[in-house]
Write an enzyme that holds these catalytic residues in place. Structure first.
Site, mmCIF file in Angstrom:
data_model
loop_
_atom_site.group_PDB
_atom_site.id
_atom_site.type_symbol
_atom_site.label_atom_id
_atom_site.label_comp_id
_atom_site.label_asym_id
_atom_site.label_seq_id
_atom_site.Cartn_x
_atom_site.Cartn_y
_atom_site.Cartn_z
ATOM 1 N N SER A 66 0.635 0.835 -12.361
ATOM 2 C CA SER A 66 -0.126 1.447 -11.263
ATOM 3 C C SER A 66 -1.366 2.206 -11.716
ATOM 4 C CB SER A 66 0.779 2.380 -10.451
ATOM 5 O OG SER A 66 1.627 1.628 -9.616
ATOM 6 N N LYS A 69 -4.533 1.098 -10.123
ATOM 7 C CA LYS A 69 -5.046 1.639 -8.861
ATOM 8 C C LYS A 69 -6.319 2.460 -9.051
ATOM 9 C CE LYS A 69 -0.592 1.885 -6.370
ATOM 10 N NZ LYS A 69 0.373 1.399 -7.365
ATOM 11 N N SER A 131 1.536 7.035 -5.381
ATOM 12 C CA SER A 131 1.259 5.694 -5.874
ATOM 13 C C SER A 131 1.682 4.619 -4.875
ATOM 14 C CB SER A 131 1.957 5.458 -7.223
ATOM 15 O OG SER A 131 1.442 4.322 -7.874
ATOM 16 N N LYS A 234 -3.466 9.306 -13.004
ATOM 17 C CA LYS A 234 -2.641 8.268 -12.380
ATOM 18 C C LYS A 234 -1.543 7.783 -13.320
ATOM 19 C CE LYS A 234 -1.521 5.836 -8.938
ATOM 20 N NZ LYS A 234 -0.138 5.967 -9.452
#
Length: 508
Positions: A66, A69, A131, A234
């Site tokens: 993730s 992202k 997320s 993140k």
């Protein structure tokens, strides 16, 4: 590969106009004890100086989960900056995005409903805290039309930046075809923070509230307050990627970026992140001590490489440095007689004994004082200057036109060439131009006519039909305005335009 063997790489260079910065300049090993890092791949970078303080297999691309992202969100902010989207805009969830948002195999479970519209602001909050995959897909399909088209734009952006990153989907759930190196991930983090700092308002949220449910940030260091100044960025977790985190923290105006990939668990990746950020700030403190010492001790021996400096002459200045502690990234600029010359050179690594050079044309003056200005990462500017030897007397020229006299009928066309050299052997850039009967010829005036090592060349094509019958004077003039320190010189040809009715053998 352990960090000690690879820590030597590292200056980023962002250029606006360049597509990617080089992270290959070495830095001096620092005294701070290297962190213990369990993750397979890792890097820690100084946001302001672009120095890499530690790296571990930082160029091996692997699934980013993730953390993908971050690139997706970059494109969202790109759309906002272009005016095609806003934080207040509402976008509609498709069937696939709604299904993903309710599928426990994916992170988030924000439970979107197909056909309903959601504000961009809340979707970004859900992405950067919990997320949420469905929220990413809603934005990807809205921007790209299809997720495939959006992912192609992600990959095109990575290719334009020249980084080692390739994406298979918009949220990082797919491992196959998703490969990003820690160095590339750190670069993406720097780009989004630099270009769209508003991202930190979202990544710094410990939680967000949506549809009666609280969604908590996956950044436990942020939620627990166990890492001073952390405000992003993140996390990522898949079977292929392991446990990953791109982190960043700000302390007293100094920002550090870290990346860990393929760690063994939730707590391990956050421990590695904290250790790397702490190490980064320790290294930054040591660097600042070196900067302060160098700012006081720096000496620069300034001299022209090609003999004396002439007015309007090309000059290569050299500055040999001493008193430099360690290796320091700086911006270098020059002045001549108090005026900036040339373009500042960014991200130059200073070292003891380094030689810095610059090429530019001198102003039209008789005396010359050169100054070297070094802007350190902390904003301090070190200035070192010196008087330069100047050439004696006026700059003078030798040369000729390709002919001195010519006769032509109105229908004739004649090319008249010029060759000129500087008597002093200097390379000059001075005003010059072609003149006809004492008047400047439009479009044939050059405010910076260059006389290079082999001399200068020009030419003018004369058409007889453009002139009345009779005698005319064509000239090429150097320094027609009479600028000081440079001789005014003219090379002339006498032209006779014949009358159609007059035989050439009877012409005067």
């Amino acid at each position: 590969m352990r960090g000690s063997s690879q820590r030597g790489k590292g200056l980023w260079s962002l250029l606006a106009a360049a597509l990617l910065l080089s992270w290959l300049l070495p830095i001096t090993a620092l005294a701070a004890e290297e962190p213990a890092v369990a993750s397979t791949g890792a890097i820690v970078v100084d946001f302001q100086t672009d120095q890499v303080y530690y790296e571990k297999d930082a160029d091996l691309a692997r699934p980013a989960a993730s953390m993908t992202k971050v690139m997706s969100v970059y494109l969202v902010f790109e759309e906002i900056a272009a005016g095609r989207l806003s934080l207040d805009s509402y976008v509609t969830a498709g069937v696939r995005a709604a299904n993903i948002s309710q599928n426990r195999a994916y992170s988030g479970l924000e439970r979107l409903r197909a056909g309903e519209s959601y504000q961009v602001d809340i979707l970004l909050r859900l992405i950067m805290t919990a997320s949420c995959n469905g929220s990413v897909l809603v934005l990807a399909e809205h921007i790209g039309g299809t997720e495939e088209a959006f992912v192609q734009r992600m990959n095109d952006t990575a290719a334009a930046w020249g980084i080692d990153a390739h994406f298979a989907d918009s949220c990082g759930f797919v491992d196959e075809g998703n490969a990003v190196s820690p160095r590339a991930m750190a670069y993406i983090a720097k780009r989004i923070i630099t270009d769209y700092p508003q991202i930190l308002e979202y990544s710094a949220l410990p939680e967000t509230y949506f549809q009666g449910k609280t969604f908590y940030s996956t950044n436990t260091l942020l939620r627990n307050g166990t890492c001073e100044g952390i405000d992003g960025l993140k996390s990522g977790t898949t079977d292929g990627a392991g446990y990953c985190y791109t982190g960043t923290a700000l302390r007293d105006g100094r920002r550090i970026i870290s990346v860990v990939m393929n760690s063994t668990g939730y707590s391990a990746r956050m421990n590695d992140t904290k250790n790397l950020l702490e190490y980064g700030f320790q290294c930054r403190a040591q660097q600042e001590e070196l900067w302060r010492k160098t700012e006081q001790a720096l000496q620069a021996e300034l001299s022209p490489e090609d003999g004396p400096v002439w007015p309007y002459g090309e000059t290569t200045l050299s500055a040999r440095l001493s008193g430099v502690e360690g290796e320091i990234p700086c911006t270098v600029s020059w002045e001549l007689n108090g005026q900036s010359v040339g373009e500042p050179e960014t991200a130059l690594l200073l070292q003891e004994g380094a030689e810095i050079k610059a090429n530019f044309f001198a102003p039209g003056e008789e005396n010359f004082t050169a100054a070297l200005l070094l802007t350190f990462p902390d904003g301090a500017v070190v200035r070192r200057e010196a008087e330069l030897p100047a050439g004696e007397g006026e700059v003078s020229f030798s040369g000729r036109l390709g002919l001195s006299r010519a006769e032509l009928y109105p229908e004739a066309e004649l090319r008249i060439p010029l060759r000129v050299t500087c008597d002093q052997g200097a390379v000059l850039s001075i005003p010059a131009g072609w003149y006809l009967d004492g008047e400047p010829i439009p479009y044939y005036q050059n405010p910076a006519f260059r006389i290079g090592p082999e001399g200068g060349a020009s030419g003018y094509t004369l058409k007889g039909e453009d002139l009345p019958a009779g005698e005319h004077i064509l000239e090429f003039r150097l320094n027609p305005q009479g600028l000081p320190g440079v001789e005014q010189t003219a090379f002339a040809a006498r032209l006779l335009v014949l009358d159609d009715a007059e035989p050439a053998d009877q012409a005067a």
